[in-house]
Design a protein around this motif. Sequence first.
Motif, mmCIF file in Angstrom:
data_model
loop_
_atom_site.group_PDB
_atom_site.id
_atom_site.type_symbol
_atom_site.label_atom_id
_atom_site.label_comp_id
_atom_site.label_asym_id
_atom_site.label_seq_id
_atom_site.Cartn_x
_atom_site.Cartn_y
_atom_site.Cartn_z
ATOM 1 N N ASP A 229 138.843 114.087 99.865
ATOM 2 C CA ASP A 229 138.427 114.531 98.540
ATOM 3 C C ASP A 229 137.698 113.391 97.820
ATOM 4 O OD1 ASP A 229 138.291 115.347 95.840
ATOM 5 O OD2 ASP A 229 139.999 116.677 96.120
ATOM 6 N N THR A 230 136.409 113.601 97.519
ATOM 7 C CA THR A 230 135.638 112.542 96.867
ATOM 8 C C THR A 230 136.110 112.284 95.443
ATOM 9 O OG1 THR A 230 133.939 114.151 96.229
ATOM 10 C CG2 THR A 230 133.579 112.901 98.273
ATOM 11 N N HIS A 231 136.765 113.264 94.810
ATOM 12 C CA HIS A 231 137.332 113.016 93.487
ATOM 13 C C HIS A 231 138.441 111.953 93.568
ATOM 14 C CE1 HIS A 231 135.481 117.016 92.746
ATOM 15 N NE2 HIS A 231 135.289 116.524 91.532
ATOM 16 N N PHE A 232 139.208 111.997 94.659
ATOM 17 C CA PHE A 232 140.259 111.003 94.835
ATOM 18 C C PHE A 232 139.640 109.628 95.105
ATOM 19 C CE2 PHE A 232 143.907 114.036 96.256
ATOM 20 C CZ PHE A 232 143.684 114.804 95.117
ATOM 21 N N LEU A 233 138.579 109.615 95.912
ATOM 22 C CA LEU A 233 137.874 108.352 96.144
ATOM 23 C C LEU A 233 137.313 107.789 94.843
ATOM 24 C CD1 LEU A 233 135.778 108.756 99.432
ATOM 25 C CD2 LEU A 233 137.637 107.143 99.005
ATOM 26 N N ASP A 234 136.794 108.676 94.001
ATOM 27 C CA ASP A 234 136.253 108.248 92.710
ATOM 28 C C ASP A 234 137.339 107.597 91.867
ATOM 29 O OD1 ASP A 234 134.368 107.876 90.720
ATOM 30 O OD2 ASP A 234 134.565 109.894 89.908
ATOM 31 N N SER A 235 138.542 108.129 91.931
ATOM 32 C CA SER A 235 139.662 107.531 91.197
ATOM 33 C C SER A 235 139.949 106.115 91.692
ATOM 34 C CB SER A 235 140.914 108.394 91.333
ATOM 35 O OG SER A 235 140.727 109.652 90.721
ATOM 36 N N PHE A 236 139.922 105.936 93.009
ATOM 37 C CA PHE A 236 140.135 104.600 93.566
ATOM 38 C C PHE A 236 139.051 103.630 93.092
ATOM 39 C CE2 PHE A 236 138.704 101.879 97.224
ATOM 40 C CZ PHE A 236 139.592 100.848 96.990
ATOM 41 N N ALA B 31 141.457 103.466 83.778
ATOM 42 C CA ALA B 31 140.759 104.405 84.661
ATOM 43 C C ALA B 31 141.058 105.845 84.237
ATOM 44 C CB ALA B 31 141.171 104.176 86.109
ATOM 45 N N ALA B 32 142.313 106.120 83.889
ATOM 46 C CA ALA B 32 142.685 107.470 83.445
ATOM 47 C C ALA B 32 141.938 107.842 82.169
ATOM 48 C CB ALA B 32 144.192 107.536 83.219
ATOM 49 N N ARG B 33 141.809 106.887 81.240
ATOM 50 C CA ARG B 33 141.084 107.158 79.996
ATOM 51 C C ARG B 33 139.631 107.494 80.284
ATOM 52 N NH1 ARG B 33 137.790 104.960 76.502
ATOM 53 N NH2 ARG B 33 137.519 103.086 77.780
ATOM 54 N N ARG B 34 139.002 106.728 81.164
ATOM 55 C CA ARG B 34 137.588 106.972 81.473
ATOM 56 C C ARG B 34 137.382 108.311 82.182
ATOM 57 N NH1 ARG B 34 134.767 101.383 83.665
ATOM 58 N NH2 ARG B 34 135.449 100.017 81.968
ATOM 59 N N MET B 35 138.344 108.702 83.003
ATOM 60 C CA MET B 35 138.187 109.920 83.791
ATOM 61 C C MET B 35 138.789 111.147 83.105
ATOM 62 S SD MET B 35 138.914 108.453 87.624
ATOM 63 C CE MET B 35 138.023 109.810 88.394
ATOM 64 N N ASN B 36 139.361 110.939 81.921
ATOM 65 C CA ASN B 36 139.983 112.038 81.178
ATOM 66 C C ASN B 36 141.115 112.677 81.973
ATOM 67 O OD1 ASN B 36 140.257 113.607 78.843
ATOM 68 N ND2 ASN B 36 138.938 115.231 79.637
ATOM 69 N N LEU B 37 141.921 111.814 82.584
ATOM 70 C CA LEU B 37 143.095 112.247 83.340
ATOM 71 C C LEU B 37 144.327 111.519 82.814
ATOM 72 C CD1 LEU B 37 141.628 111.997 86.966
ATOM 73 C CD2 LEU B 37 142.066 114.126 85.702
ATOM 74 N N THR B 38 145.500 111.952 83.225
ATOM 75 C CA THR B 38 146.710 111.202 82.896
ATOM 76 C C THR B 38 146.870 110.056 83.900
ATOM 77 O OG1 THR B 38 148.148 112.537 84.312
ATOM 78 C CG2 THR B 38 147.788 113.309 82.041
ATOM 79 N N PRO B 39 147.523 108.958 83.504
ATOM 80 C CA PRO B 39 147.792 107.884 84.468
ATOM 81 C C PRO B 39 148.566 108.378 85.683
ATOM 82 C CG PRO B 39 148.155 107.090 82.233
ATOM 83 C CD PRO B 39 147.919 108.568 82.128
ATOM 84 N N ALA B 40 149.468 109.338 85.477
ATOM 85 C CA ALA B 40 150.232 109.874 86.613
ATOM 86 C C ALA B 40 149.320 110.579 87.609
ATOM 87 C CB ALA B 40 151.312 110.836 86.108
ATOM 88 N N ALA B 41 148.320 111.305 87.098
ATOM 89 C CA ALA B 41 147.389 112.007 87.990
ATOM 90 C C ALA B 41 146.552 111.019 88.787
ATOM 91 C CB ALA B 41 146.491 112.936 87.177
ATOM 92 N N VAL B 42 146.107 109.941 88.138
ATOM 93 C CA VAL B 42 145.324 108.920 88.845
ATOM 94 C C VAL B 42 146.185 108.253 89.910
ATOM 95 C CG1 VAL B 42 144.098 106.722 88.605
ATOM 96 C CG2 VAL B 42 143.772 108.524 86.898
ATOM 97 N N ALA B 43 147.420 107.910 89.573
ATOM 98 C CA ALA B 43 148.321 107.277 90.552
ATOM 99 C C ALA B 43 148.573 108.201 91.734
ATOM 100 C CB ALA B 43 149.634 106.904 89.866
ATOM 101 N N GLN B 44 148.695 109.495 91.458
ATOM 102 C CA GLN B 44 148.913 110.463 92.546
ATOM 103 C C GLN B 44 147.699 110.518 93.468
ATOM 104 O OE1 GLN B 44 149.597 114.475 91.174
ATOM 105 N NE2 GLN B 44 150.584 115.091 93.071
ATOM 106 N N ARG B 45 146.518 110.472 92.897
ATOM 107 C CA ARG B 45 145.300 110.462 93.713
ATOM 108 C C ARG B 45 145.240 109.211 94.583
ATOM 109 N NH1 ARG B 45 140.147 112.585 90.114
ATOM 110 N NH2 ARG B 45 140.826 114.750 89.860
ATOM 111 N N LEU B 46 145.599 108.074 94.021
ATOM 112 C CA LEU B 46 145.593 106.834 94.797
ATOM 113 C C LEU B 46 146.546 106.938 95.985
ATOM 114 C CD1 LEU B 46 145.542 104.017 92.071
ATOM 115 C CD2 LEU B 46 143.754 104.546 93.734
ATOM 116 N N ARG B 47 147.733 107.459 95.736
ATOM 117 C CA ARG B 47 148.708 107.588 96.826
ATOM 118 C C ARG B 47 148.194 108.529 97.918
ATOM 119 N NH1 ARG B 47 152.384 107.477 92.406
ATOM 120 N NH2 ARG B 47 152.511 109.771 92.388
ATOM 121 N N ALA B 48 147.505 109.592 97.515
ATOM 122 C CA ALA B 48 146.973 110.540 98.496
ATOM 123 C C ALA B 48 145.918 109.876 99.374
ATOM 124 C CB ALA B 48 146.392 111.757 97.780
#
Length: 311
Positions: A2-9, A21-38
């Motif tokens: 998923d390129t969205h997950f790569l974008d988070s990284f 990063a969460a602020r810039r991407m309009n996501l929660t920090p938990a969502a960004v951390a979950q993407r990183l783990r994936a």
Amino acid sequence: MDTHFLDSFVTVADCGSIAEAARRMNLTPAAVAQRLRAIERELGQTLVTRSGRNIQVTPAGLAVLDAARALVSGARDLRAIAAQGVPAGKLRLGATATALTGLLPGIIAALRGRHPEVEYFVRPGASVDLYHLALSGELDAALIVRPHFAIPKSVGWTVLRREPLVCIAPADSPDDDPHLLLQRLPFIRYDRNQWGGKIVDDYLRDHDLTVREVLELDALDAIAAMVHRGLGASILPDWAPPWPEGLRLRKTVLHDSPQREIGILWRRSGARLAAVEALVQVATSAFAGRPVTASGSASATGRSAESPPRG
């Protein structure tokens, strides 16, 4: 993958912080951390480690960072390429704080009405930072203060708004010449490291004004709020409305002042050029050449402002 997950990284690596990063991407920090783990599970490697509140990219993360950046950029371009010249894809835009509220909403609303296939990512920042991000290709376009040096021909530039300088003082200040007010009251300075702040500094120097400086800030709305609280006087560009609500200021146009020029800077090449050119056309139609009166409204123009200034 998923390129969205790569974008988070990539964004976390650039920011050094999951929260930012969460602020810039309009996501929660938990969502960004979950993407990183994936992404880490898929690659079988740890890409980042925590160091207090900051994030450190691991050697494995550094090894794949450039490739991840290229994949994210390529995926972002695919939609625009497939559109074959029709404005589409995701534009990466930058805007200063005042342009973010006073200019960009109208531009995006107009562009969305004409070209609904265009999507947006907006990065706030100072003009100097956004300028370099546009030149490097990280941003497609930016709404910034005109730099005091020549702009390269590799990018386009058009002025959208010219803003005179205004002297602002507490509403109960004497109705004196603004230069007398500036010399009598404590002075709250617009940051000289900002391109707009340099214009104010030049004005003080050109008029041989000696001020008693007590604060230096880069946020125009914060300076206006300080003046409203009776902490001093200031010189600011008469930025595009809205101004903060509830301010009571004596606001006087400095008619002999230079003007701060706000414009759009854009890249002349790239897969999203059709969308960029549509953006520039909409912005130019909406703002370029429009006469700018002090304050942008009748509520606080060149007189004592007992009501909240709107521009």
